[in-house]
Scaffold this motif. Structure first.
Motif, short mmCIF file in Angstrom:
data_model
loop_
_atom_site.label_atom_id
_atom_site.label_comp_id
_atom_site.label_asym_id
_atom_site.label_seq_id
_atom_site.Cartn_x
_atom_site.Cartn_y
_atom_site.Cartn_z
N TYR A 24 -4.61 -17.62 -5.84
CA TYR A 24 -3.48 -16.83 -6.24
C TYR A 24 -3.06 -15.74 -5.28
CZ TYR A 24 -0.73 -14.31 -9.79
OH TYR A 24 0.14 -13.56 -10.36
N ASN A 25 -1.83 -15.58 -5.06
CA ASN A 25 -1.39 -14.60 -4.32
C ASN A 25 -0.29 -13.90 -5.02
OD1 ASN A 25 -0.58 -12.61 -2.07
ND2 ASN A 25 0.00 -14.30 -0.95
N ASN A 26 -0.50 -12.82 -5.85
CA ASN A 26 0.30 -12.01 -6.62
C ASN A 26 1.40 -11.12 -5.79
OD1 ASN A 26 1.86 -10.66 -8.50
ND2 ASN A 26 0.23 -9.91 -9.68
N THR A 27 2.56 -11.48 -5.56
CA THR A 27 3.28 -10.65 -4.41
C THR A 27 3.66 -9.22 -5.13
OG1 THR A 27 5.25 -11.86 -5.03
CG2 THR A 27 3.97 -12.39 -2.91
N PHE A 28 3.47 -9.12 -6.23
CA PHE A 28 3.97 -8.01 -7.10
C PHE A 28 2.82 -6.93 -7.35
CE2 PHE A 28 7.05 -11.00 -8.58
CZ PHE A 28 8.22 -10.42 -8.39
N ALA A 29 1.59 -7.57 -6.76
CA ALA A 29 0.45 -6.73 -7.18
C ALA A 29 0.45 -5.24 -6.47
CB ALA A 29 -0.96 -7.46 -6.75
N ARG A 30 0.92 -5.17 -5.51
CA ARG A 30 1.08 -3.70 -4.98
C ARG A 30 2.20 -2.99 -4.88
NH1 ARG A 30 -3.92 -2.87 -2.02
NH2 ARG A 30 -5.21 -4.79 -1.79
N SER A 31 3.43 -3.49 -5.53
CA SER A 31 4.55 -3.06 -5.53
C SER A 31 4.75 -1.57 -6.11
CB SER A 31 5.62 -4.22 -5.96
OG SER A 31 6.41 -3.55 -7.10
N SER A 32 5.31 -0.71 -5.92
CA SER A 32 5.49 0.36 -6.46
C SER A 32 6.19 0.35 -7.73
CB SER A 32 6.35 1.40 -5.65
OG SER A 32 7.69 1.06 -5.12
N LEU A 33 6.94 -0.78 -8.17
CA LEU A 33 7.48 -0.92 -9.19
C LEU A 33 6.55 -1.95 -10.13
CD1 LEU A 33 10.92 -1.70 -8.31
CD2 LEU A 33 10.09 0.46 -9.63
N ASN A 34 5.12 -2.00 -9.78
CA ASN A 34 4.38 -2.58 -10.32
C ASN A 34 3.96 -2.37 -11.73
OD1 ASN A 34 2.04 -4.11 -11.20
ND2 ASN A 34 0.60 -2.73 -10.18
N THR A 35 4.79 -2.96 -12.90
CA THR A 35 4.64 -2.81 -14.27
C THR A 35 4.58 -4.24 -14.87
OG1 THR A 35 6.85 -2.77 -14.86
CG2 THR A 35 6.04 -0.43 -14.13
N GLU A 36 4.32 -3.94 -16.02
CA GLU A 36 4.11 -5.44 -16.77
C GLU A 36 5.43 -5.86 -16.90
OE1 GLU A 36 0.94 -5.59 -19.91
OE2 GLU A 36 0.61 -3.29 -19.56
N THR A 90 7.72 -5.85 -14.64
CA THR A 90 8.56 -6.51 -13.53
C THR A 90 8.01 -7.77 -13.25
OG1 THR A 90 6.95 -4.89 -12.23
CG2 THR A 90 9.32 -4.81 -11.72
N GLY A 91 6.89 -8.15 -13.94
CA GLY A 91 6.24 -9.42 -14.09
C GLY A 91 5.19 -9.65 -12.98
N ALA A 92 4.98 -10.83 -12.61
CA ALA A 92 4.10 -11.22 -11.51
C ALA A 92 4.42 -12.75 -10.91
CB ALA A 92 2.46 -11.10 -11.93
N THR A 93 3.78 -12.90 -9.97
CA THR A 93 4.04 -14.22 -9.50
C THR A 93 3.23 -15.09 -10.14
OG1 THR A 93 3.85 -13.43 -7.13
CG2 THR A 93 3.45 -15.86 -7.44
N PRO A 94 3.99 -16.45 -10.59
CA PRO A 94 3.26 -17.38 -11.84
C PRO A 94 2.13 -17.96 -11.07
CG PRO A 94 5.59 -17.90 -11.18
CD PRO A 94 5.34 -16.79 -10.40
N ILE A 95 1.07 -17.96 -12.04
CA ILE A 95 -0.19 -18.62 -11.61
C ILE A 95 0.00 -20.09 -11.40
CG2 ILE A 95 -2.50 -19.02 -12.58
CD1 ILE A 95 -2.25 -16.44 -13.90
N PRO A 96 -0.47 -20.66 -10.26
CA PRO A 96 -0.39 -21.93 -9.81
C PRO A 96 -0.86 -22.92 -10.99
CG PRO A 96 -1.71 -20.78 -8.40
CD PRO A 96 -1.33 -19.89 -9.07
N ASP A 97 -0.37 -24.25 -11.12
CA ASP A 97 -0.89 -25.17 -12.12
C ASP A 97 -2.23 -25.45 -11.90
OD1 ASP A 97 1.58 -24.85 -13.29
OD2 ASP A 97 2.37 -26.94 -12.67
#
Ligand SMILES: *[C@@H]1O[C@H](CO)[C@@H](O)[C@H](O)[C@H]1NC(C)=O
Ligand SMILES: *[C@@H]1O[C@H](CO)[C@@H](O)[C@H](O)[C@H]1NC(C)=O
Length: 328
Positions: A214-226, A228-235
Motif C-alpha cells: 500500500y502506497n498512500n500518496t497523501f500520507a506526507r502531504s501538508s494537507l494531510n487531514t482526515e 483530504t482522505g487517502a489512497t484507496p486500499i487495494p482489494d
C-alpha cells in the motif's frame, strides 16, 4: 429451575475467567517519581469505562506535565490511514499531533523529521516512553491456513511491549509466524516500513498496521487531514482474510489503559458483583433444593401409597379366593 442453576454456574465461570484474564499482558504507565500510582495498560482491557480524564501532575518534571491522560475505551480504538487519527478526544488540529493528550496512556508514533509535530515523542524520550521504544514486527503466515496473494505481508509498529503482546495474540489467532520485534527507525534509509505504507492507525495513532503493498500518496502531504482522505486500499488487502484476522485481533486485544489508581472502582465493583452473584446463586440453589426435596418426597409418598393400595388389593383378592375354596 435447572437452567437457572446452570446460568448461575455460568455467571460464576465468567467471573472466574474475568479474574484469570486480569493476568494478561500489562504495561505500567508511570508519570510520577514520588509515588507508585502507576496506571495499567492491559491486553483485552475494556479501557477507562468511567471516563475520568486526569492530568499529569508536576511533581517530578515529567516531559508532558499538564497533558490529559485516560478516559478512553475500546469502542474508539480505530483510526484511519491518516496519522493523527484514532483520537477519541484532543484532536483539535488535524495537521499536528504535538501537544495532544494521551487518551489510551501511550504515546503516538514518531515518523522522523518532526513529521506532523511527532518530534516531541522522538527517540530522545525513548527512556520514558510507556511500553518501551518503538519497534516493528513483520507479520507473515506460512502454514497455508490463508490464501495469500503474492507478496502479501504486513507489519505492526508500536511500543515494544504492546507489539510483543500483540504478536502473541496474532500467533495464537491468525497463524502468524513468530518473530521478535526490531527497533523501528523511521529515518533510516533502509527502514522496511514507511509512513506511506500504513493501512490502519489504532489507539490515538500509537499503534499501526502497515503493508508494503500500500502506497498512500497523501500520507506526507501538508494537507494531510482526515478530510483530504487517502489512497484507496487495494482489494488484495481489503478483501484478504489474513488482513481481516489481523485487524480483528488488534481491535480485540491491543492493550489499553484501565482506570486511574485511587478512583479505581474495580475492588468495590468486584465486591458488589461477588455479593450479587453469591446471593442470587444461594437463592436459586435453596429454591432448587426445596423444590427437588418436595418433588422426591411427594414421589416417595405416592409410591408408598400405591404399594399399600396394591398390597390391600392383593390381600382382598387372596381372601376372595380363600372364600371360594371354603365353599366348593
Ligand atoms: C514543574 O515544576 C518545576 C519545579 O517547580 C518548574 O521548574 C517547572 O517549570 C514546572 N513545569 C511545568 C510545565 O509547569
Ligand atoms: C508511492 O507513490 C509515490 C507518489 O505517486 C511515488 O513517487 C513512489 O515511487 C511510490 N512508491 C512505491 C513504493 O510504489
Amino acid at each position: 429451575m435447572v437452567s437457572l442453576s446452570l446460568g448461575c454456574l455460568a455467571l460464576f465461570f465468567c467471573f472466574y475467567v474475568h479474574q484469570v484474564h486480569a493476568n494478561s499482558g500489562q504495561i505500567f504507565v508511570t508519570t510520577s517519581l514520588v509515588n507508585f500510582d502507576a496506571r495499567i495498560v492491559e491486553v483485552r482491557s475494556g479501557g477507562d469505562e468511567i471516563g475520568d480524564r486526569w492530568s499529569i501532575t508536576n511533581d517530578s518534571n515529567h516531559p508532558f506535565v499538564g497533558r490529559e491522560i485516560g478516559a478512553a475505551n475500546r469502542w474508539t480504538l480505530k483510526g484511519s490511514q491518516t496519522f493523527g487519527s484514532g483520537y477519541p478526544y484532543g484532536n483539535v488540529d488535524n495537521t499536528t499531533i504535538a501537544g495532544r493528550p494521551f487518551p489510551y496512556g501511550l504515546w503516538p508514533l514518531y515518523w522522523g523529521n518532526n513529521m506532523m509535530g511527532s518530534g516531541e515523542y522522538g527517540p530522545a524520550l525513548d527512556g520514558v516512553r510507556p511500553g518501551g521504544q518503538l519497534v516493528t514486527i513483520p507479520l507473515k503466515t506460512e502454514d497455508g491456513a490463508y490464501d495469500i496473494t503474492e507478496g502479501e505481508m504486513y507489519h505492526i509498529i508500536g511500543d515494544r511491549d504492546s507489539a510483543t503482546y500483540m504478536m502473541i495474540s496474532l500467533v495464537r489467532s491468525c497463524h502468524v509466524s513468530p518473530a521478535w520485534p526490531t527497533k523501528f527507525d523511521p529515518t533510516s534509509p533502509n527502514s522496511t516500513v514507511r509512513m506511506e505504507n500504513v493501512i490502519q492507525y489504532y489507539r490515538a495513532s500509537s499503534f499501526a498496521l502497515a503493508s508494503p503493498g500500500y502506497n498512500n500518496t497523501f500520507a506526507r502531504s501538508s494537507l494531510n487531514t482526515e478530510s483530504t482522505g487517502a489512497t484507496p486500499i487495494p482489494d488484495t488487502i481489503r478483501y484478504s482474510e489474513f488482513h481481516k484476522c489481523l485487524d480483528d485481533v488488534i481491535m480485540n486485544a491491543l492493550g489499553i489503559m484501565n482506570w486511574a489508581p485511587g478512583y479505581s472502582p474495580t475492588p468495590i465493583a468486584d465486591a458488589i458483583w461477588v455479593t450479587f452473584i453469591l446471593l442470587t446463586c444461594t437463592i436459586i440453589i435453596v429454591l432448587w433444593f426445596v423444590h427437588t426435596v418436595r418433588f422426591h418426597w411427594r414421589n416417595i409418598k405416592r409410591k408408598w401409597r400405591a404399594a399399600k393400595r396394591r398390597k390391600a388389593e392383593m390381600i382382598a383378592a387372596r381372601n376372595r379366593s380363600l372364600m371360594y375354596e371354603m365353599y366348593p
